[in-house]
Write a protein that holds these residues in place. Structure first.
Motif, PDB file in Angstrom:
ATOM      1  N   LEU A  17     -33.690  61.926 -28.979  1.00 20.72           N
ATOM      2  CA  LEU A  17     -34.998  61.544 -28.911  1.00 20.72           C
ATOM      3  C   LEU A  17     -36.205  62.546 -28.835  1.00 20.72           C
ATOM      4  CD1 LEU A  17     -34.336  58.260 -26.864  1.00 20.72           C
ATOM      5  CD2 LEU A  17     -34.626  58.433 -29.359  1.00 20.72           C
ATOM      6  N   SER A  18     -37.419  62.496 -29.275  1.00 18.11           N
ATOM      7  CA  SER A  18     -38.550  63.346 -29.097  1.00 18.11           C
ATOM      8  C   SER A  18     -38.806  63.051 -27.423  1.00 18.11           C
ATOM      9  CB  SER A  18     -39.692  62.952 -29.953  1.00 18.11           C
ATOM     10  OG  SER A  18     -40.733  63.403 -29.232  1.00 18.11           O
ATOM     11  N   CYS A  19     -39.226  64.130 -26.875  1.00 16.62           N
ATOM     12  CA  CYS A  19     -39.662  64.079 -25.481  1.00 16.62           C
ATOM     13  C   CYS A  19     -40.856  63.559 -25.521  1.00 16.62           C
ATOM     14  CB  CYS A  19     -39.759  65.505 -24.919  1.00 16.62           C
ATOM     15  SG  CYS A  19     -38.098  66.546 -24.793  1.00 16.62           S
ATOM     16  N   GLY A  20     -41.683  63.598 -26.645  1.00 18.88           N
ATOM     17  CA  GLY A  20     -43.043  63.118 -26.435  1.00 18.88           C
ATOM     18  C   GLY A  20     -42.936  61.480 -26.849  1.00 18.88           C
ATOM     19  N   GLN A  21     -41.737  61.012 -27.160  1.00 16.94           N
ATOM     20  CA  GLN A  21     -41.634  59.616 -27.446  1.00 16.94           C
ATOM     21  C   GLN A  21     -41.123  59.034 -26.165  1.00 16.94           C
ATOM     22  OE1 GLN A  21     -39.602  59.662 -31.003  1.00 16.94           O
ATOM     23  NE2 GLN A  21     -41.307  60.232 -32.241  1.00 16.94           N
ATOM     24  N   LYS A  22     -40.684  59.605 -25.133  1.00 17.43           N
ATOM     25  CA  LYS A  22     -40.389  58.957 -24.075  1.00 17.43           C
ATOM     26  C   LYS A  22     -41.387  58.231 -23.301  1.00 17.43           C
ATOM     27  CE  LYS A  22     -36.024  61.675 -22.967  1.00 17.43           C
ATOM     28  NZ  LYS A  22     -35.391  62.651 -22.350  1.00 17.43           N
ATOM     29  N   SER A  23     -41.156  56.995 -22.889  1.00 18.82           N
ATOM     30  CA  SER A  23     -42.184  56.544 -21.797  1.00 18.82           C
ATOM     31  C   SER A  23     -42.486  57.347 -20.393  1.00 18.82           C
ATOM     32  CB  SER A  23     -41.808  55.092 -21.533  1.00 18.82           C
ATOM     33  OG  SER A  23     -40.660  54.928 -20.762  1.00 18.82           O
ATOM     34  N   GLU A  24     -41.449  57.745 -20.243  1.00 20.57           N
ATOM     35  CA  GLU A  24     -41.663  58.523 -18.894  1.00 20.57           C
ATOM     36  C   GLU A  24     -40.897  60.187 -18.782  1.00 20.57           C
ATOM     37  OE1 GLU A  24     -40.442  56.729 -15.390  1.00 20.57           O
ATOM     38  OE2 GLU A  24     -41.695  54.944 -15.620  1.00 20.57           O
ATOM     39  N   ASN A  25     -41.635  61.285 -18.635  1.00 18.46           N
ATOM     40  CA  ASN A  25     -40.737  62.742 -18.819  1.00 18.46           C
ATOM     41  C   ASN A  25     -40.405  62.947 -17.331  1.00 18.46           C
ATOM     42  OD1 ASN A  25     -41.061  63.044 -21.686  1.00 18.46           O
ATOM     43  ND2 ASN A  25     -43.181  63.817 -21.093  1.00 18.46           N
ATOM     44  N   GLU A  26     -39.215  63.412 -17.384  1.00 20.20           N
ATOM     45  CA  GLU A  26     -38.667  63.977 -16.063  1.00 20.20           C
ATOM     46  C   GLU A  26     -38.881  65.457 -15.703  1.00 20.20           C
ATOM     47  OE1 GLU A  26     -34.647  62.627 -15.468  1.00 20.20           O
ATOM     48  OE2 GLU A  26     -35.188  60.771 -15.627  1.00 20.20           O
ATOM     49  N   VAL A  27     -39.300  65.916 -14.721  1.00 23.52           N
ATOM     50  CA  VAL A  27     -39.511  67.143 -14.258  1.00 23.52           C
ATOM     51  C   VAL A  27     -38.557  67.556 -13.184  1.00 23.52           C
ATOM     52  CG1 VAL A  27     -40.799  69.152 -13.482  1.00 23.52           C
ATOM     53  CG2 VAL A  27     -41.786  67.408 -15.179  1.00 23.52           C
ATOM     54  N   ILE A 262     -41.783  68.276 -39.794  1.00 20.70           N
ATOM     55  CA  ILE A 262     -40.627  67.954 -38.894  1.00 20.70           C
ATOM     56  C   ILE A 262     -41.031  68.328 -37.661  1.00 20.70           C
ATOM     57  CG2 ILE A 262     -38.798  67.945 -40.436  1.00 20.70           C
ATOM     58  CD1 ILE A 262     -37.886  70.693 -39.085  1.00 20.70           C
ATOM     59  N   THR A 263     -40.950  67.617 -36.455  1.00 19.94           N
ATOM     60  CA  THR A 263     -41.479  67.940 -35.240  1.00 19.94           C
ATOM     61  C   THR A 263     -40.696  66.809 -34.324  1.00 19.94           C
ATOM     62  OG1 THR A 263     -43.147  68.288 -33.559  1.00 19.94           O
ATOM     63  CG2 THR A 263     -43.534  66.498 -35.086  1.00 19.94           C
ATOM     64  N   TYR A 264     -40.660  67.271 -33.035  1.00 17.91           N
ATOM     65  CA  TYR A 264     -40.330  66.216 -31.958  1.00 17.91           C
ATOM     66  C   TYR A 264     -41.491  65.903 -31.163  1.00 17.91           C
ATOM     67  CZ  TYR A 264     -35.167  66.992 -32.090  1.00 17.91           C
ATOM     68  OH  TYR A 264     -33.905  67.093 -32.555  1.00 17.91           O
ATOM     69  N   GLY A 265     -42.617  66.400 -31.769  1.00 21.20           N
ATOM     70  CA  GLY A 265     -43.917  65.926 -30.783  1.00 21.20           C
ATOM     71  C   GLY A 265     -44.567  64.465 -31.357  1.00 21.20           C
ATOM     72  N   ILE A 266     -45.361  64.335 -30.537  1.00 21.97           N
ATOM     73  CA  ILE A 266     -46.444  63.193 -31.283  1.00 21.97           C
ATOM     74  C   ILE A 266     -47.882  63.526 -30.887  1.00 21.97           C
ATOM     75  CG2 ILE A 266     -44.776  61.334 -30.822  1.00 21.97           C
ATOM     76  CD1 ILE A 266     -46.126  60.562 -28.076  1.00 21.97           C
ATOM     77  N   ASN A 267     -48.945  62.946 -31.255  1.00 24.81           N
ATOM     78  CA  ASN A 267     -50.197  63.222 -31.156  1.00 24.81           C
ATOM     79  C   ASN A 267     -50.448  62.890 -29.821  1.00 24.81           C
ATOM     80  OD1 ASN A 267     -51.133  63.981 -33.898  1.00 24.81           O
ATOM     81  ND2 ASN A 267     -50.822  61.900 -34.268  1.00 24.81           N
ATOM     82  N   TYR A 268     -51.670  63.571 -29.035  1.00 22.59           N
ATOM     83  CA  TYR A 268     -52.052  63.537 -27.699  1.00 22.59           C
ATOM     84  C   TYR A 268     -52.634  62.026 -27.498  1.00 22.59           C
ATOM     85  CZ  TYR A 268     -51.505  68.445 -27.547  1.00 22.59           C
ATOM     86  OH  TYR A 268     -50.729  69.657 -27.431  1.00 22.59           O
ATOM     87  N   SER A 269     -52.843  61.528 -28.622  1.00 23.24           N
ATOM     88  CA  SER A 269     -53.380  60.022 -28.532  1.00 23.24           C
ATOM     89  C   SER A 269     -52.375  59.099 -28.338  1.00 23.24           C
ATOM     90  CB  SER A 269     -54.196  59.548 -29.634  1.00 23.24           C
ATOM     91  OG  SER A 269     -53.281  59.453 -30.805  1.00 23.24           O
ATOM     92  N   GLY A 270     -51.150  59.575 -28.543  1.00 22.94           N
ATOM     93  CA  GLY A 270     -50.004  58.711 -28.247  1.00 22.94           C
ATOM     94  C   GLY A 270     -49.153  58.197 -29.585  1.00 22.94           C
ATOM     95  N   THR A 271     -50.037  58.463 -30.712  1.00 20.28           N
ATOM     96  CA  THR A 271     -49.642  57.946 -32.236  1.00 20.28           C
ATOM     97  C   THR A 271     -48.743  58.946 -32.764  1.00 20.28           C
ATOM     98  OG1 THR A 271     -51.499  58.980 -32.965  1.00 20.28           O
ATOM     99  CG2 THR A 271     -51.923  56.820 -32.528  1.00 20.28           C
ATOM    100  N   PRO A 272     -47.647  58.414 -33.581  1.00 21.66           N
ATOM    101  CA  PRO A 272     -46.695  59.315 -34.242  1.00 21.66           C
ATOM    102  C   PRO A 272     -47.216  60.372 -35.070  1.00 21.66           C
ATOM    103  CG  PRO A 272     -46.498  57.243 -35.205  1.00 21.66           C
ATOM    104  CD  PRO A 272     -47.431  57.151 -34.097  1.00 21.66           C
ATOM    105  N   ILE A 273     -46.484  61.615 -35.511  1.00 15.53           N
ATOM    106  CA  ILE A 273     -46.998  62.254 -36.454  1.00 15.53           C
ATOM    107  C   ILE A 273     -45.823  62.117 -37.665  1.00 15.53           C
ATOM    108  CG2 ILE A 273     -46.882  64.832 -37.288  1.00 15.53           C
ATOM    109  CD1 ILE A 273     -47.579  65.422 -34.080  1.00 15.53           C
ATOM    110  N   THR A 274     -44.517  62.083 -37.098  1.00 22.81           N
ATOM    111  CA  THR A 274     -43.580  61.846 -38.071  1.00 22.81           C
ATOM    112  C   THR A 274     -42.213  61.558 -37.465  1.00 22.81           C
ATOM    113  OG1 THR A 274     -42.024  62.838 -39.908  1.00 22.81           O
ATOM    114  CG2 THR A 274     -43.030  64.269 -38.206  1.00 22.81           C
ATOM    115  N   ASP A 275     -41.577  60.895 -38.038  1.00 21.78           N
ATOM    116  CA  ASP A 275     -40.019  60.525 -37.398  1.00 21.78           C
ATOM    117  C   ASP A 275     -38.844  61.327 -37.865  1.00 21.78           C
ATOM    118  OD1 ASP A 275     -41.097  58.354 -36.248  1.00 21.78           O
ATOM    119  OD2 ASP A 275     -40.511  56.984 -37.737  1.00 21.78           O
TER     120      ASP A 275
END
Length: 285
Positions: A17-27, A262-275
Motif C-alpha cells: 500500500l502507498s504510505c501516502g494512502q494510509k490513514s495513519e503513518n507510524e514513526v 507511477i508513484t506511491y504518493g498522493i497529492n498534499y490535498s489528500g487526492t490521488p495522483i494515480t493508482d
C-alpha cells in the motif's frame, strides 16, 4: 569525517500500500543512538551545499547566494559568486569539487538562474575557480529552459562518478504533466556531462531527434540527494515525492523512473495522483 557527513544512510520499507494512502503513518524512534551531535558552524540561515577543501576548510553555499568560507573556526564571505534567482526553493544550491581539484582547481555549483528570455528562472550548472577570497574563471556548463516563475523543484545535486563524468539533477519545476516524461524538454531528469560541459558520445538519447542530449534518466520528480556508492561506484539519488512518494533510486542509463505515471504518493490535498505503482518500461518506486 568528510565521507561520514556526505554519506546517505538509506532505510527503505516497502509495502503493498502507498504510505501516502494510509490513514495513519507510524514513526519508529530509536530508544538509543550510537552518535552524538557537535555544533561546527553556527549562524547559518539556509545552507544548501558544502565542500571540504584540501586544507580542511569548508565552503558553504547559502540559498540567498552567499558563499561562506569556514576556516580555523572563522567565517568569511566569498565574493563574485553567481547571480541567483532566489525564489521559493531556488537560489544558490549545491557545490562539488572536481575529483582532481588539487591539480585543476575547479569547483562546480548549481543554482537557480534568470538567464534566458523567459520570465523567472531555472537550474544552471557552473564551474569556477577559487583564489582564497573570490570565485574566478566562471563558466556556465548547462542552463535548463524554459524559465518559469514557479518556485519549486529545482533539484540540482551534483556528483562525479569514477570515470569523471559529472551528474546533476533538475526537478520537474512543478510541471509534472509536461516535463518528466518528455526527453525533448528539460526538467524532471538526471543529466550527465563531461567536466567541461561537453555531452558524452554514449549518452542514451544522443541520437534521438530533438532530445536534450545531456539527459541520462527521465521520469524524475525532484532529486535533491545524490551520492556515489563507495563500493560499487553507482550513483544513488534521493527523490522528493509527494505524500508517501519519496524514493531512493540507483541511476541507470536511459531509465524512466515513472513520475507521474507511477508513484506511491498522493497529492498534499489528500487526492490521488494515480493508482499505478508499476508499469512495464518504468523503474518501480
Amino acid at each position: 569525517m568528510k565521507n561520514s557527513i556526505k554519506a546517505l544512510c538509506l532505510f527503505v520499507v516497502m509495502t503493498n500500500l502507498s504510505c501516502g494512502q494510509k490513514s495513519e503513518n507510524e514513526v519508529n524512534m530509536p530508544s538509543e543512538t550510537s552518535f552524538t551531535a557537535e555544533l561546527i558552524v553556527d549562524g547559518l540561515e539556509i545552507p544548501w551545499g558544502m565542500v571540504f577543501l584540501p586544507d580542511g576548510s569548508m565552503l558553504i553555499s547559502e540559498k540567498s547566494g552567499e558563499i561562506i568560507l569556514f576556516k580555523d573556526g572563522q567565517k568569511s564571505t566569498i565574493t563574485n559568486g553567481p547571480e541567483v534567482y532566489n525564489r521559493g526553493q531556488g537560489g544558490l544550491l549545491d557545490m562539488e569539487l572536481h575529483p582532481d581539484y588539487e591539480n585543476n582547481g575547479w569547483i562546480y555549483l548549481s543554482f537557480a538562474s534568470e538567464e534566458g528570455e523567459d520570465k523567472g528562472g531555472n537550474t544552471a550548472i557552473m564551474r569556477a575557480k577559487f583564489d582564497g577570497n573570490s570565485l574566478t574563471d566562471k563558466e556556465i556548463l548547462y542552463k535548463a529552459s524554459p524559465n518559469t516563475t514557479k518556485g519549486q523543484h529545482f533539484g540540482s545535486r551534483l556528483e562525479f562518478d569514477d570515470q569523471g563524468y559529472l551528474y546533476f539533477s533538475i526537478g520537474e519545476r512543478g510541471e509534472r504533466d509536461i516535463n518528466p516524461q518528455d526527453i525533448t524538454r528539460d526538467c524532471g531528469k538526471i543529466y550527465r556531462i563531461y567536466d567541461d560541459g561537453r555531452i558524452p558520445e554514449d549518452n542514451p538519447f544522443i541520437n534521438e531527434s530533438n532530445a536534450k542530449k545531456a539527459i541520462y534518466t527521465y521520469g524524475n520528480r525532484n532529486p535533491q540527494g545524490m551520492v556515489k556508492h563507495p563500493e560499487t561506484g553507482a550513483i544513488w539519488i534521493h527523490e522528493h515525492g509527494p505524500q508517501g512518494g519519496d524514493e531512493i533510486n540507483i541511476v541507470k542509463k536511459g531509465a524512466n523512473y515513472g513520475w507521474p505515471v507511477i508513484t506511491y504518493g498522493i497529492n498534499y490535498s489528500g487526492t490521488p495522483i494515480t493508482d499505478i505503482t508499476e508499469k512495464e518500461g518504468m523503474e518501480q518506486p
